[in-house]
Design an enzyme around this catalytic site. Sequence first.
Site, short mmCIF file in Angstrom:
data_model
loop_
_atom_site.label_atom_id
_atom_site.label_comp_id
_atom_site.label_asym_id
_atom_site.label_seq_id
_atom_site.Cartn_x
_atom_site.Cartn_y
_atom_site.Cartn_z
N GLU A 125 0.85 -1.19 0.00
CA GLU A 125 0.00 0.00 0.00
C GLU A 125 0.89 1.24 0.00
O GLU A 125 2.11 1.15 0.13
CB GLU A 125 -0.95 0.00 1.21
CG GLU A 125 -1.99 -1.11 1.14
CD GLU A 125 -2.95 -1.11 2.32
OE1 GLU A 125 -2.74 -0.31 3.26
OE2 GLU A 125 -3.90 -1.90 2.31
N HIS A 240 -8.64 10.19 3.76
CA HIS A 240 -8.37 9.10 2.82
C HIS A 240 -8.63 9.61 1.41
O HIS A 240 -9.64 10.27 1.16
CB HIS A 240 -9.25 7.89 3.13
CG HIS A 240 -8.75 6.64 2.51
ND1 HIS A 240 -8.86 6.38 1.16
CD2 HIS A 240 -8.11 5.56 3.04
CE1 HIS A 240 -8.31 5.20 0.90
NE2 HIS A 240 -7.85 4.68 2.01
N ARG A 289 -0.67 9.06 1.71
CA ARG A 289 -2.07 9.41 1.59
C ARG A 289 -2.35 10.91 1.55
O ARG A 289 -3.23 11.37 0.83
CB ARG A 289 -2.86 8.79 2.75
CG ARG A 289 -3.04 7.30 2.61
CD ARG A 289 -3.80 6.73 3.79
NE ARG A 289 -4.04 5.31 3.61
CZ ARG A 289 -4.64 4.54 4.51
NH1 ARG A 289 -5.05 5.06 5.66
NH2 ARG A 289 -4.83 3.26 4.27
N HIS A 350 -10.75 10.34 7.54
CA HIS A 350 -10.57 8.91 7.75
C HIS A 350 -9.98 8.55 9.11
O HIS A 350 -10.43 7.59 9.74
CB HIS A 350 -9.65 8.36 6.65
CG HIS A 350 -9.45 6.88 6.69
ND1 HIS A 350 -10.51 5.98 6.67
CD2 HIS A 350 -8.32 6.13 6.74
CE1 HIS A 350 -10.03 4.75 6.70
NE2 HIS A 350 -8.71 4.81 6.76
N ARG A 385 -0.16 9.05 9.06
CA ARG A 385 -0.14 7.61 9.31
C ARG A 385 0.20 6.83 8.06
O ARG A 385 -0.35 7.06 7.00
CB ARG A 385 -1.52 7.17 9.82
CG ARG A 385 -1.66 5.67 10.02
CD ARG A 385 -3.01 5.34 10.64
NE ARG A 385 -4.11 5.55 9.73
CZ ARG A 385 -4.65 4.59 8.98
NH1 ARG A 385 -4.16 3.35 9.02
NH2 ARG A 385 -5.67 4.85 8.19
#
Length: 516
Positions: A125, A240, A289, A350, A385
């Site tokens: 990811e 997100h 992100r 998110h 994060r």
Amino acid sequence: MRRYLFDTDSDFATHEIDVAIVGSGLAGLYAAHHLDASLKCTLFTKERMEISSSSLAQGGIAAVTERDDHFTYHYLDTINAGAGLCNRKAVRLIVEEGPKEIIEMLSLGTQFDLDSNGKLKTTREGGHGMNRILHAGGDATGQEMVRTLKETVINKENITLHENAFAADIIAENNKVIGLVVFENGGWHYYKTGCVILSSGGLGQIYRYTTNPTVATGDGFAIALRAGAMMEHMEFIQFHPTGLYTPLNRNRQCFLISEAVRGEGGILLNDAGERFMQQRHPLAELAPRDIVAREIYREIQNQTTPYVKLDITHRSKEFLTARFPTIYKTCVEYGIDITSEPIPVGPVQHYMMGGVKTNLNGETSVKGLLACGEVASTGVHGANRLASNSTLECLVFGRRCAERANSTGYRSKHTPLPSQTQNKNLNIDADAHIIELKGIMVKYCGILRNGRDLKHALDRVSEMYAQLEKAALRTIREMEYANMVIIAMEILKRTYSRKKSVGAHYRTDEGGSADD
């Protein structure tokens, strides 16, 4: 700040327990699993046990399990994503203890996806340099882990589970926990305890668009703040990049299109059908992100359609329905076939990177108050994060909170509930005010921020807060609204004060505006 939400003139049923756990996501359940059998514990959850952000986690859990991976690689990926604000000891901790937690979850019966040789499947990811994301049921990882832990915890004789229980306030005196006030079964209950493990999840419902469930109204953050706990990094809110776009999601809960879709080759296209992330970052769609979310937001501002398209139609239908069964099924319900057409997506709130500040054992600045999961600021995430680190953090710090409770043996002196006089008779329309608050936060404290907007938002939310001080809170919805305002105030203050952009906190007026 009002000391408590509840009115102490009400009738209270009184109970005595050793440990109270607030929240039924991964962190709370894993803490309950690791509590010593001699400790009498009650686990409280606001609605049903299955309703949590953990249950919704699609992407997976990050851990070093591949032979060509290494703790140092995972550590550096996390540090880089956190933009220099991670607690390096905390990052080292979850990275090195992560594989042990995976083994534990497997031993409890978690069915992670395996390849044809019976080996754990891994994927990649955004922000990860190696394949280290484990998943279950294709895109139902959180649901599977919660199922496993729920089945484990309900069989423990020392754990009592209370659903539909609203934890209103932690009672602390002399900076020490003495109890927890809960509204359940139509009445007020006071649980005398010297130890509360706070694992109550996020605060996404203060935003108009969020992947968080409707129960995520920031209650844990607010009750910790009222109890005197230190907060940290409240300005770092992760958006997100790819929430499913539909007008039906407004002011409710957005369905998440997992980052794993991009990890499996999904590409982002603008209105003109152009792939734009290749020109914005070396990792393209797999950039961190915050970068992907900002670039999508900017693209949307420069086109007529209020979303971009995530295209993974080059993968076979067999692959997509097996790898992303939940996403496939949900999109079909909205009239979208991901095997033959792109998915309309846009950024949504998110995750909260900050929260109640803890040490490496989950301890806060209030004795007897421990915190783990999204409500806690362990220092792992810094300013941004890294994908799928939060599920790992839930396990590592959930266990550590339990071990601290086991070894310290926090005991309450069974102090009576303190009195609080409330002469408040102002009525408030909680639902209307919540809609207004959501609009303020998404407009003025979203992906892009500036001093003038933040000041405007802070002034209006301060007015809402002042009104709350005069209000009698009679319903759970009214108490949720109070918590949402308290936390929005804290976020806006921290966001306004941090003049420089870093990580997920992005100021368009770098250094502050003339109005600051």
